[in-house]
Design a protein around this motif. Structure first.
Motif, PDB file in Angstrom:
ATOM      1  N   ASN A  77      21.588 -12.217  22.876  1.00 25.57           N
ATOM      2  CA  ASN A  77      21.339 -12.758  21.535  1.00 25.57           C
ATOM      3  C   ASN A  77      20.177 -12.001  20.909  1.00 25.57           C
ATOM      4  OD1 ASN A  77      21.222 -14.247  19.214  1.00 25.57           O
ATOM      5  ND2 ASN A  77      20.460 -16.124  20.192  1.00 25.57           N
ATOM      6  N   GLU A  79      19.458 -11.388  17.882  1.00 28.32           N
ATOM      7  CA  GLU A  79      18.879 -11.961  16.673  1.00 28.32           C
ATOM      8  C   GLU A  79      17.731 -12.901  16.990  1.00 28.32           C
ATOM      9  OE1 GLU A  79      22.063 -11.931  17.357  1.00 28.32           O
ATOM     10  OE2 GLU A  79      22.964 -10.624  15.831  1.00 28.32           O
ATOM     11  N   ASP A  82      12.344 -11.131  18.776  1.00 28.35           N
ATOM     12  CA  ASP A  82      11.537 -10.457  17.758  1.00 28.35           C
ATOM     13  C   ASP A  82      11.328  -8.975  18.072  1.00 28.35           C
ATOM     14  OD1 ASP A  82      11.308 -12.807  16.348  1.00 28.35           O
ATOM     15  OD2 ASP A  82       9.379 -13.369  17.219  1.00 28.35           O
ATOM     16  N   LEU A  85      14.407  -7.092  17.042  1.00 29.17           N
ATOM     17  CA  LEU A  85      14.497  -7.019  15.584  1.00 29.17           C
ATOM     18  C   LEU A  85      13.547  -5.966  15.024  1.00 29.17           C
ATOM     19  CD1 LEU A  85      14.793 -10.812  14.665  1.00 29.17           C
ATOM     20  CD2 LEU A  85      16.603  -9.097  14.801  1.00 29.17           C
TER      21      LEU A  85
END
Length: 220
Positions: A77, A79, A82, A85
């Motif tokens: 996962n 998303e 941090d 990302l």
């Protein structure tokens, strides 16, 4: 890529080598010397643009491991992570700076001249790679240290992506100790990719290491 030399001497030597090599063949024209902090890279400017392009990244999606937490589980996962990302945002910045659909080229900067690189603050290049026999020689240096100055992704993680490894080990600048501890808690294998070739028919094959990477034992 190299980080074992002394800067800026290593940078100057590589710029000088590339300058003289480009005079021998036009094949080397797309090559540049890229600097990020104390890391030095020899890059193909269009190749880097293609590597960072959204199309390339969608076709060859990277797998990530978060070394701040574990080195034996691929992130599923992204998303919710941090660090991942931020890594993706760095890829987007490279893609925006070097778009494939335009005439991709690095800024050519002459010694001692202040020039604004696209998206970068103005700065003065202090004549790295100068040559007393050719005052008009252009610099081949692309310094992205300021471009990535606010990011927290550690350079080894960025290098994993730049070198095209299928799995990128992620950790931030302040988490190097935790990343090392997580790696040291597991058995690791080193995998190497070699290029084999022969200079002449019937000659002995030579092997050159293309890349290598450490993998946790049960993830290999």
């Amino acid at each position: 890529m190299d980080y074992g030399g002394t800067m800026p001497q290593l940078q100057e030597n590589l710029c000088s080598l590339l300058h003289h090599a480009r005079q021998e063949t036009s094949i080397l024209s797309p090559l540049r010397v890229m600097v990020i902090n104390d890391m030095l890279y020899l890059i193909h400017i269009k190749g880097l643009a293609e590597h960072a392009s959204p199309k390339e990244r969608s076709q060859h999606q990277l797998a990530f491991m978060d070394l701040e937490k574990s080195c034996c589980k691929l992130l599923t996962n992204i998303e919710a992570n941090d660090t991942v990302l931020e890594m993706l945002s760095i890829q987007d910045r490279f893609s925006a700076k070097y778009p494939v659909d335009k005439a991709v080229d690095a800024p050519v900067i002459r010694p001692g001249i202040t020039k604004q690189m696209s998206g970068l603050p103005e700065r003065t290049i202090d004549g790295e790679c100068t040559d007393n026999h050719n005052d008009n020689r252009t610099l081949l240096l692309v310094d992205l240290s300021a471009f990535l100055g606010t990011t927290q992704i550690a350079l080894p993680s960025l290098n994993g992506w730049l070198l095209g490894y299928p799995v990128t080990y992620l950790f931030r600048n302040g988490s190097a100790e935790a990343a090392i501890q997580n790696l040291s808690m597991h058995s690791l294998h080193i995998y190497r990719v070699y290029v084999c070739g022969s200079c002449q028919s019937g000659g002995k094959q030579s092997e050159e290491e293309l890349m290598s990477s450490l993998w946790p034992e049960h993830e290999a």
